[in-house]
Scaffold this active site. Structure first.
Site, PDB file in Angstrom:
ATOM      1  N   THR A 155      -7.314  -4.634   5.018  1.00  0.00           N
ATOM      2  CA  THR A 155      -7.194  -4.449   3.573  1.00  0.00           C
ATOM      3  C   THR A 155      -5.760  -4.602   3.078  1.00  0.00           C
ATOM      4  O   THR A 155      -4.810  -4.279   3.808  1.00  0.00           O
ATOM      5  CB  THR A 155      -7.702  -3.040   3.186  1.00  0.00           C
ATOM      6  OG1 THR A 155      -7.345  -2.749   1.821  1.00  0.00           O
ATOM      7  CG2 THR A 155      -7.083  -1.966   4.066  1.00  0.00           C
ATOM      8  N   GLU A 157      -4.503  -2.699   1.079  1.00  0.00           N
ATOM      9  CA  GLU A 157      -3.960  -1.340   0.942  1.00  0.00           C
ATOM     10  C   GLU A 157      -3.005  -0.994   2.089  1.00  0.00           C
ATOM     11  O   GLU A 157      -2.273  -0.012   2.010  1.00  0.00           O
ATOM     12  CB  GLU A 157      -5.091  -0.312   0.869  1.00  0.00           C
ATOM     13  CG  GLU A 157      -5.853  -0.318  -0.451  1.00  0.00           C
ATOM     14  CD  GLU A 157      -5.036   0.226  -1.625  1.00  0.00           C
ATOM     15  OE1 GLU A 157      -4.170   1.091  -1.404  1.00  0.00           O
ATOM     16  OE2 GLU A 157      -5.258  -0.230  -2.761  1.00  0.00           O
ATOM     17  N   TYR A 179      -6.927   6.328   3.260  1.00  0.00           N
ATOM     18  CA  TYR A 179      -7.692   5.105   3.529  1.00  0.00           C
ATOM     19  C   TYR A 179      -6.788   4.047   4.164  1.00  0.00           C
ATOM     20  O   TYR A 179      -7.121   3.465   5.204  1.00  0.00           O
ATOM     21  CB  TYR A 179      -8.298   4.572   2.226  1.00  0.00           C
ATOM     22  CG  TYR A 179      -8.883   3.187   2.344  1.00  0.00           C
ATOM     23  CD1 TYR A 179     -10.081   2.968   3.024  1.00  0.00           C
ATOM     24  CD2 TYR A 179      -8.239   2.088   1.776  1.00  0.00           C
ATOM     25  CE1 TYR A 179     -10.620   1.691   3.136  1.00  0.00           C
ATOM     26  CE2 TYR A 179      -8.768   0.810   1.883  1.00  0.00           C
ATOM     27  CZ  TYR A 179      -9.959   0.617   2.560  1.00  0.00           C
ATOM     28  OH  TYR A 179     -10.481  -0.649   2.667  1.00  0.00           O
TER      29      TYR A 179
END
Length: 372
Positions: A155, A157, A179
């Site tokens: 990801t 992120e 996360y």
């Protein structure tokens, strides 16, 4: 010094089926999610036998893949078969992998909501981080290291507090949420299995990707649903968090093709998948309203800012601090040059088209089922 075992030239070709055809068997975790459903469709169209792992729940959670059953009304399986399992249960993962003997594994299952990961930090670490290790270990336990290809849903992120713009495969990571931190562990354990055991394992570092199948608690889908409800007179106003967060948004359908292409590559490598374009949440709101014939003008500042309809004077958007993250990620922009060059992949759906598709799909959905 111990040598890693030689990798099969093509894991997909292992265990040829009848008439010498390569055996194409995919196992997808997270098959009931946005990406899993599009990937299942994509692979079935390519003639794969598709197996999916689903968590047991008291109500059916297979809405996104109903149409892929041989008989959707009776849930009769055709080339898509579902197995009850969970990334927190290594025993079931070993059992499923041993039974299915997949040639490709796509690990898309995760607690994937960034804001919720602050409330469910331990669970997110267990599923998204250690869950990936459990799956990799299951492949090893079943003796399939040389006959399976493994895709890990990584990801953007991971970049979090970005260290350079745009972000590419070599950009340093700086996750800003439980996360992101869990996915960072997953990223490195995949790299470790690739280097330690010669497993064909790759990380797809996917930037934000949306569609009409996006979960309702993600900001883009919250916007398209709310705008559809306003258009149909079912809602007057909705609240958002950081309007100035900027993201690189693509279409999930384009991105699942990239997942598959990574596993068809000659060598296992990690790839950034993105559009390279950046748009703000504010812009997503404005474009969504334009598709229902409304122009939004902004008034006020910070938490007192509102989005008012130019035509009617009604306030349709407010800001609520509860939707802000404890540590914000303000700007993500991907550089997918490597994927373009090595995979011949490029995004097809433009931002405007994505917004239009999501709003129109939600208008139809809310018209027939306002509580969907």
């Amino acid at each position: 010094m111990a040598h890693a075992p030689a990798r099969c030239p093509s894991a997909r070709g292992s265990g040829d089926g009848e008439m010498g055809k390569p055996r194409n068997v995919a196992l997808i975790t997270g098959i009931t999610g946005q990406d899993g459903s599009y990937l299942a469709e994509f692979l079935l169209e390519k003639g794969y036998e598709v197996h999916g792992i689903v968590r047991r729940s008291s109500s059916f959670n297979t809405g996104r893949i109903e149409h892929l059953y041989k008989n959707p009304q009776a849930h009769i399986e055709g080339n898509m078969k579902l197995h009850y399992g969970d990334l927190t249960d290594s025993t079931c993962l070993v059992k499923i992998i041993n039974e299915v003997k997949p040639t490709e594994i796509y690990n898309l299952g995760a607690q994937s909501h960034v804001k919720i990961s602050f409330d469910l930090a331990e669970y997110t670490a267990d599923v998204d981080g250690v869950g990936t290790l459990r799956l990799l270990d299951a492949v090893k336990t079943c003796g399939l290291i040389n006959s399976v290809k493994f895709y890990q849903a990584s990801t953007s992120e991971l970049y979090g507090k970005v260290q350079e713009i745009p972000q590419k495969e070599t950009t340093p990571f700086y996750p800003r949420s439980p996360y992101g931190a869990a996915k960072l562990y997953a990223y490195w354990i995949v790299v470790n299995f690739r280097e330690a055991y010669n497993l064909f394992a790759v990380n797809g570092i996917l930037f934000n990707h949306e569609s009409p199948r996006r979960g309702a608690n993600f900001v883009t889908r919250k916007i398209s649903r709310s705008v559809a409800k306003i258009y149909l007179g079912q809602l007057e106003c909705f609240s958002l968090g950081n309007l100035d967060a900027k993201r690189d948004w693509g279409h999930a359908k384009d991105y699942v093709e990239a997942m598959w292409l990574m596993l068809q590559n000659d060598e296992p490598e990690d790839f950034v998948i993105a559009t390279g374009e950046v748009h703000s949440v504010r812009e997503f709101v404005e474009k969504s309203f334009l598709h229902i014939g409304k122009t939004i003008v902004w008034e006020g500042k910070n938490e007192n800012e509102v989005g008012r309809c130019k035509e009617t004077g009604k306030v349709h958007v407010t800001v609520d601090l509860k939707y802000y993250r404890p540590t914000e990620v303000d700007f993500l922009q991907g550089d997918c040059t490597k994927a373009k060059q090595k995979l011949n992949w490029k995004p097809r759906v433009a931002f405007d088209e994505l917004v239009r598709e999501m709003v129109h799909a939600d208008v139809e959905l809310m018209r027939t089922n306002p509580n969907a």
